[in-house]
Design an enzyme around this catalytic site. Structure first.
Site, short mmCIF file in Angstrom:
data_model
loop_
_atom_site.label_atom_id
_atom_site.label_comp_id
_atom_site.label_asym_id
_atom_site.label_seq_id
_atom_site.Cartn_x
_atom_site.Cartn_y
_atom_site.Cartn_z
N LYS A 13 64.82 -37.85 -20.72
CA LYS A 13 64.39 -38.36 -19.41
C LYS A 13 64.65 -37.32 -18.31
CE LYS A 13 67.25 -41.91 -19.61
NZ LYS A 13 67.94 -41.68 -20.90
N ARG A 88 67.99 -50.42 -15.93
CA ARG A 88 68.65 -50.44 -17.23
C ARG A 88 68.99 -51.85 -17.70
NH1 ARG A 88 70.80 -44.99 -17.15
NH2 ARG A 88 71.96 -44.51 -19.03
N ARG A 127 74.42 -30.43 -25.50
CA ARG A 127 73.82 -30.22 -24.18
C ARG A 127 74.81 -29.63 -23.17
NH1 ARG A 127 71.79 -35.64 -21.33
NH2 ARG A 127 73.93 -36.34 -21.66
N ARG A 161 79.11 -32.71 -19.79
CA ARG A 161 79.50 -34.02 -19.24
C ARG A 161 80.65 -34.64 -20.03
NH1 ARG A 161 73.86 -37.13 -18.43
NH2 ARG A 161 75.12 -38.83 -19.27
N ARG A 172 76.95 -45.76 -25.53
CA ARG A 172 75.82 -45.75 -24.60
C ARG A 172 74.55 -46.23 -25.29
NH1 ARG A 172 76.71 -39.75 -22.94
NH2 ARG A 172 74.56 -39.79 -22.23
#
Ligand code: AP5
Ligand code: ZN
Length: 215
Positions: A13, A88, A127, A161, A172
């Site tokens: 996203k 969400r 990431r 993160r 998540r």
């Protein structure tokens, strides 16, 4: 043009939002980024959100909808919005309808980035982003062209993160399955959902999204 990019953590996203911003002059509205900025600034919202985010759970609907409303007010009505990571929950979807109405906007497309969940853990755990400009990279799929130097701004500082570890990622995903995926039928009823293969290479995903935007 106002669109929602919907998909589980790591679906791409953020990556696609940045490309759409660059090529189509739209604005990414990422509640995740807004919350991380609040955490960094240690605002009251940030202090409350940090614990929830680190656990991979969802921040309250009222907080995130207020962030979106404020951001839309600040950006003016002429620029197209890309909602990234919002809504969400069913309550957020309803709140978004109200907010869009107040801003004289309508929802044009919901793009569902469809991905294989096993691949997501690998994507997320590899990431990292530029600490200066926020450009996203990946240990395996998207290294900076010059090693250790951001392609966009030349910075040599990168960050990861705190919620990008396997345990939190799985939580998540569970939240996505339980609370976010169930809002899709709501938009399907309105005939505005297009499913895009999020497992394709990044540029191919962008091409598929652009096709949807052209109508
Ligand atoms: P948020 O920041 O929204 O995180 P997320 O939804 O978990 O999504 P990610 O940012 O992890 O993934 P992405 O889909 O953007 O993937 P990316 O492009 O980076 O939310 C974080 C937390 O904030 C939540 O857990 C919650 O606590 C809170 N929160 C936020 N919004 C909220 C809301 N509305 N309500 C309540 N709480 C909220 O891609 C991932 C990696 O894969 C990158 O390295 C990228 O380079 C690579 N990649 C991308 N596309 C491809 C491809 N096609 N092929 C190969 N690699 C790819
Ligand atoms: Zn940079």
């Amino acid at each position: 043009m106002n669109i929602i990019l919907l998909g589980p953590p790591g679906a791409g996203k953020g990556t696609q939002s940045h490309l759409l911003e660059e090529h189509h002059g739209m604005r990414q509205l990422s509640t995740g980024d807004m919350l991380r900025a609040a955490v960094k600034a240690q605002t009251p919202v940030g202090i409350r959100a940090k614990k929830v985010m680190d656990a991979g759970e969802l921040v309250s609907d009222e907080i995130v909808s207020a962030l979106i409303d404020a951001e839309l007010t600040a950006m003016g009505d002429a620029v197209g919005a890309i909602f990234d990571g919002y809504p969400r929950t069913a309550a957020q979807a309803e709140q978004l309808d109200g907010i869009l109405g107040q801003h004289g906007r309508q929802l044009d497309h919901v793009i569902e980035l469809h991905v294989d969940e096993d691949a997501l853990v690998e994507r997320i755990c590899g990431r990292f982003t530029c600490a200066e400009c926020g450009e996203g990279y990946h240990d395996e799929f998207k290294q900076p062209e010059t090693e250790g130097k951001c392609d966009k701004c030349g910075s040599t500082e990168f960050k990861r993160r705190p919620d990008d570890n396997e345990e939190t990622v799985r939580k998540r995903m569970e939240e996505y399955r339980a609370k976010t995926a169930p809002i899709l039928p709501l938009y399907e009823e309105r005939g505005i959902v297009t499913r895009v293969d999020g497992m394709a290479p990044i540029d191919d995903v962008t091409t598929s999204i652009e096709k949807v935007l052209r109508g």
